[in-house]
Each structure stands twice: as C-alpha cells, then as structure tokens.
Design a protein around this motif. Structure first.
Motif, mmCIF file in Angstrom:
data_model
loop_
_atom_site.group_PDB
_atom_site.id
_atom_site.type_symbol
_atom_site.label_atom_id
_atom_site.label_comp_id
_atom_site.label_asym_id
_atom_site.label_seq_id
_atom_site.Cartn_x
_atom_site.Cartn_y
_atom_site.Cartn_z
ATOM 1 N N VAL A 1 12.449 -0.428 4.998
ATOM 2 C CA VAL A 1 11.944 0.239 3.796
ATOM 3 C C VAL A 1 10.743 1.105 4.172
ATOM 4 C CG1 VAL A 1 10.884 -0.119 1.538
ATOM 5 C CG2 VAL A 1 12.781 -1.576 2.270
ATOM 6 N N HIS A 2 10.755 2.376 3.741
ATOM 7 C CA HIS A 2 9.709 3.299 4.164
ATOM 8 C C HIS A 2 9.672 4.517 3.259
ATOM 9 C CE1 HIS A 2 13.322 5.152 5.831
ATOM 10 N NE2 HIS A 2 12.643 6.281 5.984
ATOM 11 N N THR A 3 8.671 5.354 3.472
ATOM 12 C CA THR A 3 8.684 6.731 2.993
ATOM 13 C C THR A 3 8.515 7.636 4.210
ATOM 14 O OG1 THR A 3 6.302 7.049 2.608
ATOM 15 C CG2 THR A 3 7.569 5.989 0.839
ATOM 16 N N THR B 1 6.935 -2.442 2.453
ATOM 17 C CA THR B 1 7.218 -1.514 3.546
ATOM 18 C C THR B 1 7.582 -2.285 4.809
ATOM 19 O OG1 THR B 1 5.706 0.150 2.666
ATOM 20 C CG2 THR B 1 6.236 0.298 5.012
ATOM 21 N N SER C 1 15.634 2.968 2.157
ATOM 22 C CA SER C 1 16.127 2.279 3.345
ATOM 23 C C SER C 1 17.601 2.634 3.526
ATOM 24 C CB SER C 1 15.953 0.757 3.213
ATOM 25 O OG SER C 1 16.735 0.250 2.139
ATOM 26 N N LYS D 1 10.382 4.561 -2.294
ATOM 27 C CA LYS D 1 10.663 4.210 -0.913
ATOM 28 C C LYS D 1 12.187 4.186 -0.732
ATOM 29 C CE LYS D 1 6.461 1.413 -0.428
ATOM 30 N NZ LYS D 1 5.897 0.070 -0.153
ATOM 31 N N ASP E 1 3.217 4.751 4.822
ATOM 32 C CA ASP E 1 4.322 3.830 4.508
ATOM 33 C C ASP E 1 5.485 3.970 5.478
ATOM 34 O OD1 ASP E 1 3.317 2.339 2.304
ATOM 35 O OD2 ASP E 1 3.627 4.066 1.007
ATOM 36 N N ASP F 1 9.569 11.886 -2.363
ATOM 37 C CA ASP F 1 9.316 10.864 -1.345
ATOM 38 C C ASP F 1 8.117 9.990 -1.661
ATOM 39 O OD1 ASP F 1 9.842 9.779 1.413
ATOM 40 O OD2 ASP F 1 7.846 10.605 1.779
ATOM 41 N N PRO G 1 8.240 1.769 -5.566
ATOM 42 C CA PRO G 1 7.135 1.848 -4.601
ATOM 43 C C PRO G 1 6.493 0.503 -4.276
ATOM 44 C CG PRO G 1 6.939 3.593 -6.237
ATOM 45 C CD PRO G 1 8.032 2.683 -6.713
#
Length: 308
Positions: free
Chosen positions: A182-184, A216, A251, A249, A104, A245, A212
């Motif tokens: 947006v991420h992990t 992403t 940002s 997610k 992700d 984490d 979640p």
C-alpha cells in the motif's frame, strides 16, 4: 507528431474534447476514473493520434533495460513539463528519481536516488503517447486536489515523470508491480495505461484504491476490506486509470503466469504528475525545468475553460 493546429477546424476534434470534458467532470466528482480500451482509443484518435502509431506503441517495451533496483522489472523514464502558460508539453532534461517514506512510499529503496535509462524518440515521438499527454493535461487542468507538502502550487507548470515499465514473472522470480504494498506515488495525479502482456493469468495485477488511513507498506492481501474504495484491472491495450494520488493510497497484486513453466510479462505506461518541488523536498536538486537538448520534444495542447 501530434498536431493540435491541424485539428483546429475539425468538428470531430471538438466532439472529442467534449467527451474528455465529460470524463473530467466525473474525475472531479469521483477523484478516480477507469477508461476502457475502446473508449480510450477513440479519444486518442480524436486528439490526432496516427493509426500506425497504435501498433508501434504496443511493442515499445521490447527495448527496455534492467531496472536500477528491482530484479523483476525492466524500465525507462523521462521527464516532461505540462506548461499551461505556453500551452504545450515539452521534454525536460535528464534527472535522477527519488521517492521517500515521507511521501507514503515504503520500500527497501525508498529515499534512494535512482537512475533510470531514458525513454527515447520511439516512445516520446509516438503520436499516441503524445495524445495521452494531451489527454492528461486536459484532465488535470484546474482540478483542485489536496496539496502535498513541499510543493509549489503557485505556478502553471506541472512535472510529469513518465515510466515505461515491464514486470516479469519467471519460475524463479515473482513480478510484483507494487512490491512496496500500500502506497502513494508522491504526486498529485497518477495515470496508468496498459500496453500489453504475455502469458499473464486473468487474476493478475489487480489494483485496489484505499482510504488514506490504510497502513502504508502492508501487502495487497493484508488490507482492510472496509477501507477499499475501488478495484480496477488493466487487461486490454490502452485501459487507463487516473487517480488523485494524494487522496487515495493504492496497491496491486502480483503478475501470475498462465503457464507456470514460461515467462510472463506486463507492460505499462505510468504518468506521475505533480507540481515542482520546493527547496526542502527530497527531489529539490533533481527537479530541473530545463528542456532536454539531446532529445527535444514539444507539442501544443488544448486548454479548456476551467469549470470549477
């Protein structure tokens, strides 16, 4: 250096451990916590951090080097093992770093192996940094989270990759702490601690935690409001965010300057903590648990009884 043994008969030390355990219970329940600078400073002092090291930590980012892929960032990193068998945190040998789209993390340098300059003794031997490591060890010990694929959860060792990062904005360059949107971070527990800033506008670098199911890679200003779980902003030295984490997610908004004609900077410590990877993970060949020979460091940590 941090010394747990010298704290063994100090009532204040155990009072600090009790306060940290209260935060840990909250973390277990809420899956994310934000600890303000004044509380964090007191916890670190209670763990044995030396007073003069607080000032030293605030200027350590002056000695960073160019980031391998991001023009608006300076950085160093180092790998550590949080070892609950030996009850210690120790420095691990240098290894390159990679984050994948499978984890992700969607950016132009996803899946690339990146080589960062290493953090040096001025950071790793700072007792405040070591207290932050000890704090995180207590916080994650025995905490069950949603398991990531291709990681080995069978042992009592955790890999903590520490980044010291400066994000820079200039008239010709916008600094984005999370250009990837947006991420992990591909880990189990992410902790971020604020070191300082210069010429940074008050609305800069706001962190959003997302469900979640959020997409992403979309930018900070494209997210779905109903999928925002929490908002945090690091503004004062030692403001600290800790999040599971795999379960959220996140940002961040860019670093905006107070005076647009001058450079703006934001300095952070980022602690990525995860289990060792299995043979089919992107980092399988760069996940050594051997100690660092050139810059060794090992400090004992207190391991509380698990409450779960």
């Amino acid at each position: 250096m941090l010394s747990v043994k010298s704290q063994a008969y100090s009532p204040e030390y155990y009072k600090t451990i009790g306060r940290i355990m209260q935060w840990r219970r909250r973390y277990v329940s809420e899956r994310c916590i934000f600890i303000h600078h004044d509380e964090m400073a007191e916890l670190l002092r209670g763990l044995g951090a030396v007073e003069e090291d607080f000032a030293r930590l605030q200027v350590v980012s002056e000695h960073l080097y160019a980031d391998p892929t991001l023009p608006f960032r300076k950085s160093r990193n180092g790998r550590f093992c949080i070892d609950f068998d030996t009850k210690s945190v120790r420095r691990l040998e240098f290894q390159p770093f990679a984050l994948s789209t499978e984890e992700d993390f969607k950016r132009y340098d996803s899946d690339k192996v990146r080589i960062f300059d290493e953090i040096e003794d001025e950071l790793q031997l700072n007792s405040v940094l070591q207290a932050l490591m000890a704090f995180k060890a207590i916080m994650v010990h025995g905490v069950e989270t949603e398991h990531r694929p291709k990681m080995d959860y069978s042992g009592n060792k955790w890999v903590c990759t520490l980044f010291n990062v400066r994000t820079i904005t200039r008239p010709d360059l916008l600094g984005e702490p999370a250009l990837e949107g947006v991420h992990t971070d591909g880990v189990d527990h992410t902790m971020t601690t604020f070191l300082g800033s210069k010429n940074m506008a008050p609305h800069s670098a706001v962190t959003l935690l997302h469900d979640p199911s959020e997409t992403t890679g979309i930018s900070f200003d494209q997210v779905t409001p109903s999928k925002i779980h929490a908002r945090a902003q690091h503004r004062h030295f030692l403001d600290t965010l800790l999040v599971t984490d795999r379960e959220y997610k996140h940002s961040l908004s860019p670093v905006f300057p107070q005076d647009s004609t001058l450079e703006s900077t934001r300095d952070m410590l980022v602690f990525f903590t995860r289990k060792p990877v299995t043979d089919d993970h992107i980092s399988a060949s760069i996940d050594s648990l051997k100690p660092h020979r050139g810059m060794p460091m090992e400090v004992p940590i207190f391991i509380p009884e698990s409450e779960e």
